[in-house]
Design a protein around this motif. Structure first.
Motif, PDB file in Angstrom:
ATOM      1  N   ALA A  23       1.328  -1.078  -0.118  1.00  0.00           N
ATOM      2  CA  ALA A  23      -0.007  -0.057   0.147  1.00  0.00           C
ATOM      3  C   ALA A  23       0.655   1.610  -0.252  1.00  0.00           C
ATOM      4  CB  ALA A  23      -1.292  -0.478   1.532  1.00  0.00           C
ATOM      5  N   LYS A  24       1.591   1.348   0.348  1.00  0.00           N
ATOM      6  CA  LYS A  24       2.832   2.327   1.153  1.00  0.00           C
ATOM      7  C   LYS A  24       3.904   2.439  -0.842  1.00  0.00           C
ATOM      8  CE  LYS A  24       3.731   2.632   5.569  1.00  0.00           C
ATOM      9  NZ  LYS A  24       4.940   2.637   7.403  1.00  0.00           N
ATOM     10  N   SER A  25       4.082   1.522  -1.466  1.00  0.00           N
ATOM     11  CA  SER A  25       4.428   2.044  -2.346  1.00  0.00           C
ATOM     12  C   SER A  25       3.873   2.911  -3.644  1.00  0.00           C
ATOM     13  CB  SER A  25       4.655   0.285  -3.411  1.00  0.00           C
ATOM     14  OG  SER A  25       3.488   0.472  -3.812  1.00  0.00           O
ATOM     15  N   ARG A  26       3.199   3.319  -4.030  1.00  0.00           N
ATOM     16  CA  ARG A  26       2.456   4.520  -4.397  1.00  0.00           C
ATOM     17  C   ARG A  26       2.311   5.797  -3.575  1.00  0.00           C
ATOM     18  NH1 ARG A  26      -0.200   2.399  -8.743  1.00  0.00           N
ATOM     19  NH2 ARG A  26      -0.725   0.089  -8.617  1.00  0.00           N
ATOM     20  N   ARG A  27       3.256   6.162  -3.043  1.00  0.00           N
ATOM     21  CA  ARG A  27       3.207   7.106  -1.793  1.00  0.00           C
ATOM     22  C   ARG A  27       4.347   7.909  -2.209  1.00  0.00           C
ATOM     23  NH1 ARG A  27       2.214   5.856   4.530  1.00  0.00           N
ATOM     24  NH2 ARG A  27       3.194   7.978   4.729  1.00  0.00           N
ATOM     25  N   PRO A  28       4.717   9.205  -2.477  1.00  0.00           N
ATOM     26  CA  PRO A  28       5.075   9.892  -2.962  1.00  0.00           C
ATOM     27  C   PRO A  28       6.812   9.285  -1.802  1.00  0.00           C
ATOM     28  CG  PRO A  28       3.722  10.940  -3.454  1.00  0.00           C
ATOM     29  CD  PRO A  28       3.902  10.023  -2.663  1.00  0.00           C
ATOM     30  N   ASP A  29       6.661   9.471  -0.540  1.00  0.00           N
ATOM     31  CA  ASP A  29       8.187   8.984   0.254  1.00  0.00           C
ATOM     32  C   ASP A  29       8.157   7.852   0.542  1.00  0.00           C
ATOM     33  OD1 ASP A  29       5.668   8.440   1.516  1.00  0.00           O
ATOM     34  OD2 ASP A  29       5.430   9.552   3.542  1.00  0.00           O
ATOM     35  N   PHE A  30       7.562   6.814  -0.344  1.00  0.00           N
ATOM     36  CA  PHE A  30       8.426   5.136  -0.294  1.00  0.00           C
ATOM     37  C   PHE A  30       9.398   5.151  -0.884  1.00  0.00           C
ATOM     38  CE2 PHE A  30       8.602   1.316  -2.834  1.00  0.00           C
ATOM     39  CZ  PHE A  30       8.092   0.353  -1.915  1.00  0.00           C
ATOM     40  N   LEU A  31       9.815   6.351  -0.953  1.00  0.00           N
ATOM     41  CA  LEU A  31      11.496   5.524  -1.369  1.00  0.00           C
ATOM     42  C   LEU A  31      12.177   6.706  -1.209  1.00  0.00           C
ATOM     43  CD1 LEU A  31      11.486   5.473  -5.354  1.00  0.00           C
ATOM     44  CD2 LEU A  31      11.397   3.511  -3.280  1.00  0.00           C
ATOM     45  N   VAL A  32      13.359   6.935  -0.769  1.00  0.00           N
ATOM     46  CA  VAL A  32      14.090   7.886  -0.306  1.00  0.00           C
ATOM     47  C   VAL A  32      15.766   7.772  -1.297  1.00  0.00           C
ATOM     48  CG1 VAL A  32      15.303   8.754   1.763  1.00  0.00           C
ATOM     49  CG2 VAL A  32      13.196   7.087   2.382  1.00  0.00           C
ATOM     50  N   PRO A  33      15.848   8.301  -2.376  1.00  0.00           N
ATOM     51  CA  PRO A  33      16.585   8.309  -2.821  1.00  0.00           C
ATOM     52  C   PRO A  33      17.933   8.663  -2.598  1.00  0.00           C
ATOM     53  CG  PRO A  33      15.147   9.627  -3.924  1.00  0.00           C
ATOM     54  CD  PRO A  33      13.965   9.102  -2.346  1.00  0.00           C
ATOM     55  N   GLY A  34      19.138   7.889  -3.194  1.00  0.00           N
ATOM     56  CA  GLY A  34      20.500   8.454  -3.353  1.00  0.00           C
ATOM     57  C   GLY A  34      21.291   7.895  -4.055  1.00  0.00           C
ATOM     58  N   GLU A  35      22.133   8.538  -4.512  1.00  0.00           N
ATOM     59  CA  GLU A  35      23.281   7.715  -4.684  1.00  0.00           C
ATOM     60  C   GLU A  35      23.998   6.751  -4.658  1.00  0.00           C
ATOM     61  OE1 GLU A  35      27.306   9.742  -8.010  1.00  0.00           O
ATOM     62  OE2 GLU A  35      26.463  10.732  -6.374  1.00  0.00           O
ATOM     63  N   VAL A  36      24.121   5.888  -5.414  1.00  0.00           N
ATOM     64  CA  VAL A  36      24.906   4.687  -4.589  1.00  0.00           C
ATOM     65  C   VAL A  36      26.257   4.174  -5.466  1.00  0.00           C
ATOM     66  CG1 VAL A  36      23.983   2.136  -4.354  1.00  0.00           C
ATOM     67  CG2 VAL A  36      22.395   3.892  -3.767  1.00  0.00           C
ATOM     68  N   GLU A  37      27.067   3.567  -4.502  1.00  0.00           N
ATOM     69  CA  GLU A  37      27.503   2.896  -5.975  1.00  0.00           C
ATOM     70  C   GLU A  37      27.480   0.982  -6.342  1.00  0.00           C
ATOM     71  OE1 GLU A  37      31.530   2.463  -7.421  1.00  0.00           O
ATOM     72  OE2 GLU A  37      31.051   4.102  -6.594  1.00  0.00           O
ATOM     73  N   LEU A  38      27.166   0.751  -7.220  1.00  0.00           N
ATOM     74  CA  LEU A  38      26.699  -0.255  -8.017  1.00  0.00           C
ATOM     75  C   LEU A  38      27.338  -0.852  -7.522  1.00  0.00           C
ATOM     76  CD1 LEU A  38      25.440   1.018 -11.089  1.00  0.00           C
ATOM     77  CD2 LEU A  38      24.152   0.903  -8.627  1.00  0.00           C
ATOM     78  N   ALA A  39      28.297  -1.534  -8.000  1.00  0.00           N
ATOM     79  CA  ALA A  39      29.541  -2.398  -6.770  1.00  0.00           C
ATOM     80  C   ALA A  39      29.687  -2.537  -5.248  1.00  0.00           C
ATOM     81  CB  ALA A  39      31.398  -2.909  -7.575  1.00  0.00           C
ATOM     82  N   ALA A  40      29.727  -1.678  -4.985  1.00  0.00           N
ATOM     83  CA  ALA A  40      29.557  -2.248  -3.425  1.00  0.00           C
ATOM     84  C   ALA A  40      28.167  -3.137  -3.156  1.00  0.00           C
ATOM     85  CB  ALA A  40      29.798  -1.255  -2.818  1.00  0.00           C
ATOM     86  N   LEU A  41      26.673  -2.465  -3.766  1.00  0.00           N
ATOM     87  CA  LEU A  41      25.085  -2.767  -3.010  1.00  0.00           C
ATOM     88  C   LEU A  41      25.841  -4.070  -3.665  1.00  0.00           C
ATOM     89  CD1 LEU A  41      22.935  -2.090  -2.873  1.00  0.00           C
ATOM     90  CD2 LEU A  41      22.700  -1.915  -5.197  1.00  0.00           C
ATOM     91  N   THR A  42      25.995  -4.482  -4.960  1.00  0.00           N
ATOM     92  CA  THR A  42      25.836  -5.504  -5.386  1.00  0.00           C
ATOM     93  C   THR A  42      26.660  -7.189  -4.409  1.00  0.00           C
ATOM     94  OG1 THR A  42      25.920  -5.365  -7.313  1.00  0.00           O
ATOM     95  CG2 THR A  42      25.593  -7.503  -7.272  1.00  0.00           C
ATOM     96  N   GLU A  43      27.490  -6.469  -3.851  1.00  0.00           N
ATOM     97  CA  GLU A  43      28.522  -7.405  -2.694  1.00  0.00           C
ATOM     98  C   GLU A  43      27.811  -7.223  -0.964  1.00  0.00           C
ATOM     99  OE1 GLU A  43      32.191  -5.626  -2.698  1.00  0.00           O
ATOM    100  OE2 GLU A  43      32.785  -6.502  -5.077  1.00  0.00           O
ATOM    101  N   ALA A  44      27.069  -6.499  -0.910  1.00  0.00           N
ATOM    102  CA  ALA A  44      26.635  -6.021   0.101  1.00  0.00           C
ATOM    103  C   ALA A  44      25.337  -7.185   0.338  1.00  0.00           C
ATOM    104  CB  ALA A  44      26.305  -5.234   0.640  1.00  0.00           C
ATOM    105  N   VAL A  45      25.175  -7.347  -0.481  1.00  0.00           N
ATOM    106  CA  VAL A  45      23.688  -8.081  -0.870  1.00  0.00           C
ATOM    107  C   VAL A  45      23.943  -9.252  -0.651  1.00  0.00           C
ATOM    108  CG1 VAL A  45      21.728  -8.681  -2.361  1.00  0.00           C
ATOM    109  CG2 VAL A  45      21.801  -6.457  -2.070  1.00  0.00           C
ATOM    110  N   LEU A  46      25.210  -9.622  -1.591  1.00  0.00           N
ATOM    111  CA  LEU A  46      25.515 -11.421  -1.622  1.00  0.00           C
ATOM    112  C   LEU A  46      25.649 -11.950  -0.714  1.00  0.00           C
ATOM    113  CD1 LEU A  46      25.932 -14.122  -3.054  1.00  0.00           C
ATOM    114  CD2 LEU A  46      28.192 -12.509  -3.417  1.00  0.00           C
TER     115      LEU A  46
END
Length: 481
Positions: free
Chosen positions: A322-345
């Motif tokens: 239900a919250k996914s359609r709200r404007p404040d659902f996301l808190v975007p920021g600049e992310v290093e993609l390599a670090a994100l992938t390794e952290a998820v793994l």
């Protein structure tokens, strides 16, 4: 003593009454008033210019007569002045033929006119206003403007002449009544044409404003028909003007409201449908519970706690969707993609004993909500664990492809049949599952909602070695520096 009533209420009342007037009427009235003002100003300007032209023409005519008379009083051969005033006036009046609106009169030593050339005759000479003008001009001459009740505006010009025999004078009388009557007639014709033009312009303005404001009336009708249970009505879009842009904006707003109400109804329907079963289970066990049997009491307690945990997870998932359609659902920021992938793994390895692998890592940065993307990838990894055996390969990777960030999770498990790949992205949509899977069918719909909130999509395919290959594709966004 009476206290004067304030005018604020009266002014406010007038404003309210004016506010009740339709926009179409206001536009028509404004155009009519501006047009009437412009036509009135133009008429007054033309009248003033023409009046000035008439006066200038009369002045030039008087100057011409005076010049001709002055030349006549001097002998062209000797350059000497004639010594007979009467003879000069006689010759001048004989040679000159006045216009219809002009009269020439000669006087010698204050006597009666020696000769009169005019169309009115003695009636002009007997006019009291004329006699008064002559008395005023008797000394130095000049021009007087009189308003005769009989002849209208009249200019009287006296040119004095003297010689050894006595004094005399030439009187030039100009009648402006015909010129003014002609100008007044032209002005009346202009007024009639202006009134007809004003009526035509007002009619065209009313018609055109009504046509231009038609979408607003349609908008009003649509707004009246819209209710909390039916937001499907849309306003027709015609043309490409400002009102069409407003119509398009209103339709977009209605679309968002419709989607919001639909999501609200779906949330209530889903919650009511999915919570009915665990609540029934809870009620049934509580009704059959024997408080005197400690073993049954402990067993029932454990069962109810398990059902309560399931309901808590269900409610949490539904609230997230239900919250996914709200404007404040996301808190975007600049992310290093390599670090994100390794952290998820690294986080995913705690979900189960699998052969966890890192396929590839994207280089670069992008603007996204790191926590939501991590949540989506871990959900995909959890699904992969549920549909694979211990020791099976589960891989996580990322790449940048054609302006998109691609994040994926693949496994070598059961896979998802092609005919079910669209359904599993919907709420409570499920494909074939293994025994013991107590999910609600909300995992992939949550992943899809997170991707859509980023402006992306979810693609489900088949891995090279079998199993499922699920990609989250997001547009690459960078921070303006």
């Amino acid at each position: 003593m009476t206290t004067p009533r304030p005018t604020t209420g009266t002014t406010e009342g007038a404003r309210r009454r004016f506010a009740r007037v339709s926009v179409r009427t206001r536009i028509t009235v404004v155009i009519a008033v501006l047009t009437a003002g412009a036509m009135t100003g133009a008429g007054l300007l033309v009248y003033a210019l023409e009046s000035a032209r008439i006066e200038r023409q009369v002045t030039e005519q008087i100057s011409q007569e005076i010049d001709e008379f002055r030349r006549l009083t001097v002998d062209p051969e000797t350059g000497e002045r004639f010594d007979d005033v009467g003879r000069v006036l006689e010759v001048f009046l004989t040679r000159n033929v006045p216009d219809d609106d002009e009269m020439l009169v000669g006087y010698v030593s204050g006597q009666t006119p020696t000769r009169t050339v005019n169309r009115y005759g003695q009636e002009v000479l007997d006019e009291p206003a004329y006699q008064a003008a002559l008395d005023d001009l008797a000394g130095d001459g000049g021009t007087r403007v009189i308003e005769s009740p009989t002849f209208g505006e009249t200019w009287v010009t006296l040119v004095p002449v003297t010689d050894a025999q006595g004094d005399g004078a030439l009187v030039i009388v100009n009648f402006l009544r015909d010129e003014h009557e002609e100008l007044d007639g032209t002005l009346r014709t202009y007024t009639l044409i202006a009134l007809l033009s004003l009526g035509l312009i007002s009619t065209i303005a009313a018609f055109q404003s009504g046509r231009l404001l038609a979408p607003l009336r349609t908008l009003e009708e649509a707004a009246r028909e819209i209710t909390a249970t039916d937001l499907s009505r849309r306003i027709p879009e015609r043309g490409n003007d400002d009102i069409t842009a407003l119509t398009r904006t209103i339709n977009g707003m209605l679309e968002r409201l419709d989607a919001g109400f639909a999501a609200q109804r779906q949330f209530l329907d889903d919650a009511g449908h999915e919570l009915k079963t665990p609540l029934t289970v809870l009620r049934g066990h509580l009704e059959l519970l024997d408080p005197g049997d400690p073993e049954e009491l402990a067993h029932t307690r454990e069962l109810l706690l398990d059902e309560t945990d399931r309901m808590s997870r269900l409610v949490g998932d539904l609230i997230l969707l239900a919250k996914s359609r709200r404007p404040d659902f996301l808190v975007p920021g600049e992310v290093e993609l390599a670090a994100l992938t390794e952290a998820v793994l690294a986080k995913a390895t705690a979900l189960g004993e699998r052969d966890w692998r890192l396929d590839a890592v994207a280089r670069g940065r992008s603007v996204l909500d790191e926590q939501r993307i991590t949540q989506a990838l871990l959900q995909l990894a959890d699904n992969a664990v549920k549909h694979t055996d211990p020791g099976a390969v589960v891989a996580i990777g990322s790449a940048v492809d054609d302006g998109q960030v691609v994040l994926w999770v693949r496994d070598t498990g059961d896979g998802i049949p092609p005919e079910d790949r669209e359904a599993v992205l919907e709420r409570f949509g499920r494909s074939q599952v293994r025994s013991g899977d107590d999910g609600f069918g909300l995992g992939l719909s949550i992943v899809s909602a997170i991707a859509q909130a980023h402006g992306g999509t979810v693609r489900i395919g088949e891995g090279e070695a079998g199993g499922a290959h699920v990609e989250v594709r997001l547009p690459v966004r960078t921070v303006d520096r």
